[in-house]
Design a protein around this motif. Sequence first.
Motif, PDB file in Angstrom:
ATOM      1  N   THR A  64       0.823  -1.217   0.000  1.00  0.00           N
ATOM      2  CA  THR A  64       0.000   0.000   0.000  1.00  0.00           C
ATOM      3  C   THR A  64       0.856   1.267   0.000  1.00  0.00           C
ATOM      4  N   GLY A  65       2.097   1.157   0.449  1.00  0.00           N
ATOM      5  CA  GLY A  65       2.958   2.345   0.556  1.00  0.00           C
ATOM      6  C   GLY A  65       2.617   3.235   1.733  1.00  0.00           C
ATOM      7  N   VAL A  66       1.646   2.805   2.571  1.00  0.00           N
ATOM      8  CA  VAL A  66       1.196   3.631   3.697  1.00  0.00           C
ATOM      9  C   VAL A  66       2.053   3.323   4.927  1.00  0.00           C
ATOM     10  N   LYS A  67       2.343   4.397   5.674  1.00  0.00           N
ATOM     11  CA  LYS A  67       3.280   4.297   6.801  1.00  0.00           C
ATOM     12  C   LYS A  67       2.584   3.914   8.116  1.00  0.00           C
ATOM     13  N   ASN A  68       1.412   4.502   8.355  1.00  0.00           N
ATOM     14  CA  ASN A  68       0.679   4.209   9.599  1.00  0.00           C
ATOM     15  C   ASN A  68      -0.095   2.900   9.454  1.00  0.00           C
ATOM     16  N   VAL A  69       0.102   2.028  10.429  1.00  0.00           N
ATOM     17  CA  VAL A  69      -0.577   0.722  10.410  1.00  0.00           C
ATOM     18  C   VAL A  69      -1.458   0.637  11.648  1.00  0.00           C
ATOM     19  N   THR A  70      -2.731   0.299  11.470  1.00  0.00           N
ATOM     20  CA  THR A  70      -3.610   0.090  12.629  1.00  0.00           C
ATOM     21  C   THR A  70      -4.054  -1.366  12.659  1.00  0.00           C
ATOM     22  N   LEU A  71      -3.723  -2.033  13.763  1.00  0.00           N
ATOM     23  CA  LEU A  71      -4.208  -3.395  13.993  1.00  0.00           C
ATOM     24  C   LEU A  71      -5.434  -3.285  14.886  1.00  0.00           C
ATOM     25  N   THR A  72      -6.559  -3.842  14.405  1.00  0.00           N
ATOM     26  CA  THR A  72      -7.798  -3.702  15.160  1.00  0.00           C
ATOM     27  C   THR A  72      -8.644  -4.962  14.997  1.00  0.00           C
ATOM     28  N   GLY A  73      -9.895  -4.872  15.374  1.00  0.00           N
ATOM     29  CA  GLY A  73     -10.739  -6.063  15.258  1.00  0.00           C
ATOM     30  C   GLY A  73     -12.179  -5.716  15.520  1.00  0.00           C
ATOM     31  N   GLY A  74     -12.834  -6.643  16.160  1.00  0.00           N
ATOM     32  CA  GLY A  74     -12.373  -7.707  17.023  1.00  0.00           C
ATOM     33  C   GLY A  74     -11.277  -7.206  17.978  1.00  0.00           C
ATOM     34  N   GLU A  75     -10.650  -8.167  18.619  1.00  0.00           N
ATOM     35  CA  GLU A  75      -9.565  -7.822  19.539  1.00  0.00           C
ATOM     36  C   GLU A  75      -8.250  -8.358  18.971  1.00  0.00           C
ATOM     37  N   PRO A  76      -7.369  -7.458  18.533  1.00  0.00           N
ATOM     38  CA  PRO A  76      -6.124  -7.925  17.920  1.00  0.00           C
ATOM     39  C   PRO A  76      -5.227  -8.721  18.872  1.00  0.00           C
ATOM     40  N   LEU A  77      -5.241  -8.374  20.150  1.00  0.00           N
ATOM     41  CA  LEU A  77      -4.254  -8.984  21.049  1.00  0.00           C
ATOM     42  C   LEU A  77      -4.638 -10.374  21.543  1.00  0.00           C
ATOM     43  N   ILE A  78      -5.799 -10.893  21.117  1.00  0.00           N
ATOM     44  CA  ILE A  78      -6.093 -12.303  21.445  1.00  0.00           C
ATOM     45  C   ILE A  78      -5.729 -13.232  20.284  1.00  0.00           C
ATOM     46  N   GLN A  79      -5.225 -12.677  19.198  1.00  0.00           N
ATOM     47  CA  GLN A  79      -4.907 -13.511  18.035  1.00  0.00           C
ATOM     48  C   GLN A  79      -3.628 -14.300  18.319  1.00  0.00           C
ATOM     49  N   GLU A  80      -3.669 -15.582  18.003  1.00  0.00           N
ATOM     50  CA  GLU A  80      -2.489 -16.427  18.216  1.00  0.00           C
ATOM     51  C   GLU A  80      -1.345 -15.928  17.326  1.00  0.00           C
ATOM     52  N   GLY A  81      -0.184 -15.730  17.926  1.00  0.00           N
ATOM     53  CA  GLY A  81       0.984 -15.285  17.148  1.00  0.00           C
ATOM     54  C   GLY A  81       1.068 -13.784  16.966  1.00  0.00           C
ATOM     55  N   ILE A  82       0.227 -13.040  17.675  1.00  0.00           N
ATOM     56  CA  ILE A  82       0.189 -11.585  17.445  1.00  0.00           C
ATOM     57  C   ILE A  82       1.518 -10.924  17.811  1.00  0.00           C
ATOM     58  N   LEU A  83       2.202 -11.450  18.842  1.00  0.00           N
ATOM     59  CA  LEU A  83       3.474 -10.835  19.242  1.00  0.00           C
ATOM     60  C   LEU A  83       4.498 -10.959  18.106  1.00  0.00           C
ATOM     61  N   GLU A  84       4.510 -12.110  17.460  1.00  0.00           N
ATOM     62  CA  GLU A  84       5.442 -12.311  16.337  1.00  0.00           C
ATOM     63  C   GLU A  84       5.101 -11.367  15.184  1.00  0.00           C
ATOM     64  N   LEU A  85       3.814 -11.175  14.941  1.00  0.00           N
ATOM     65  CA  LEU A  85       3.428 -10.236  13.872  1.00  0.00           C
ATOM     66  C   LEU A  85       3.869  -8.812  14.238  1.00  0.00           C
ATOM     67  N   ILE A  86       3.621  -8.430  15.476  1.00  0.00           N
ATOM     68  CA  ILE A  86       3.994  -7.068  15.894  1.00  0.00           C
ATOM     69  C   ILE A  86       5.508  -6.890  15.770  1.00  0.00           C
ATOM     70  N   GLU A  87       6.251  -7.940  16.155  1.00  0.00           N
ATOM     71  CA  GLU A  87       7.725  -7.841  16.053  1.00  0.00           C
ATOM     72  C   GLU A  87       8.171  -7.708  14.599  1.00  0.00           C
ATOM     73  N   LEU A  88       7.551  -8.485  13.730  1.00  0.00           N
ATOM     74  CA  LEU A  88       7.904  -8.395  12.305  1.00  0.00           C
ATOM     75  C   LEU A  88       7.648  -6.982  11.775  1.00  0.00           C
ATOM     76  N   LEU A  89       6.495  -6.435  12.109  1.00  0.00           N
ATOM     77  CA  LEU A  89       6.157  -5.097  11.600  1.00  0.00           C
ATOM     78  C   LEU A  89       7.065  -4.032  12.219  1.00  0.00           C
ATOM     79  N   SER A  90       7.357  -4.199  13.513  1.00  0.00           N
ATOM     80  CA  SER A  90       8.185  -3.202  14.203  1.00  0.00           C
ATOM     81  C   SER A  90       9.619  -3.181  13.684  1.00  0.00           C
ATOM     82  N   ASN A  91      10.054  -4.312  13.140  1.00  0.00           N
ATOM     83  CA  ASN A  91      11.419  -4.356  12.587  1.00  0.00           C
ATOM     84  C   ASN A  91      11.570  -3.435  11.388  1.00  0.00           C
ATOM     85  N   ASP A  92      10.461  -3.074  10.775  1.00  0.00           N
ATOM     86  CA  ASP A  92      10.492  -2.149   9.650  1.00  0.00           C
ATOM     87  C   ASP A  92      10.358  -0.729  10.205  1.00  0.00           C
TER      88      ASP A  92
END
Length: 221
Positions: A64-92
């Motif tokens: 998308t080329g967009v800089k701001n990312v919003t993770l939402t839902g539902g509840e994003p923090l109950i998703q299995e593996g969410i910490l790994e996803l957040i870490e992957l995104l934060s590395n950028d």
Amino acid sequence: MFKVVEKFVSINGEGLRSGQLAVFIRFAGCNLDCSFCDTKWANQTHVDFELMTKEDIYEYIKSTGVKNVTLTGGEPLIQEGILELIELLSNDEYLSIEIETNGSIDLKVFSKMQNNRPIFTMDYKLISSDMEYKMLVDNFKYLNKNDVVKFVIGDIEDLNRAKYLIDKYKLTDKTNVYFSPVFGEADMNDIVEFMKKNNMNEITFQIQLHKVIWNPNKRGV
Ligand SMILES: C[S@@+](CC[C@H](N)C(=O)[O-])C[C@H]1O[C@@H](n2cnc3c(N)ncnc32)[C@H](O)[C@@H]1O
Ligand SMILES: Nc1nc2[nH]cc(C(=O)O)c2c(=O)[nH]1
Ligand code: SF4
Ligand SMILES: [Mg+2]
């Protein structure tokens, strides 16, 4: 694999980055059932979703080329593996991640992230939501000046309760504090009058911008 019910680019209609472009990832399912929830559809057992890996989600965001990312839902923090996803995104380092969370999930582990930590917009669910008994007040201590505590206000009882909590936990010293009316239902004038009467200089009143621009029930905006 993550259950993604919608993904889109829009302007963020809420929070610190209201008015800025953002790419949204909305996950299926929630552990709460707020009376006023505007995305109940995303919490239904039989909702349609797309299964995505964390790499798929990252690729989509980058496409998308967009800089701001919003993770939402539902509840994003109950998703299995969410910490790994957040870490992957934060590395950028180019990405600025924001997480909308409902106040019932322990933020300790997430708040400890060192690099490019996401900002948390943490709702505290008040009386009219019927979900206050699920709130973890310990979460207040993990928030900082980059984060937000949001009170969605349904009525005057909610306002009094929000003020009590703000004073008790000195929330405006710790973080940003927002009041947002239950869209189309709460009396917005009452909220502003309450802020005036109580000299609430450090509170930001905010209406969900996307519901003013588009039909409030429209998805994908
Ligand atoms: C749908 S929730 C998803 C994220 C997470 N479950 C939460 O509650 O923070 C996103 C945001 O929309 C807010 N919201 C939901 N329904 C609303 C309504 N009818 N009026 C105003 N805000 C609403 C929530 O309070 C939350 O801040
Ligand atoms: N435009 C837009 N901004 C938003 N900010 C937070 C949203 C959410 O549902 O969490 C949202 C949303 O659904 N749409
Ligand atoms: S916590 Fe968020 S998604 Fe879950 S029911 Fe409440 S407003 Fe809806
Ligand atoms: Mg929304």
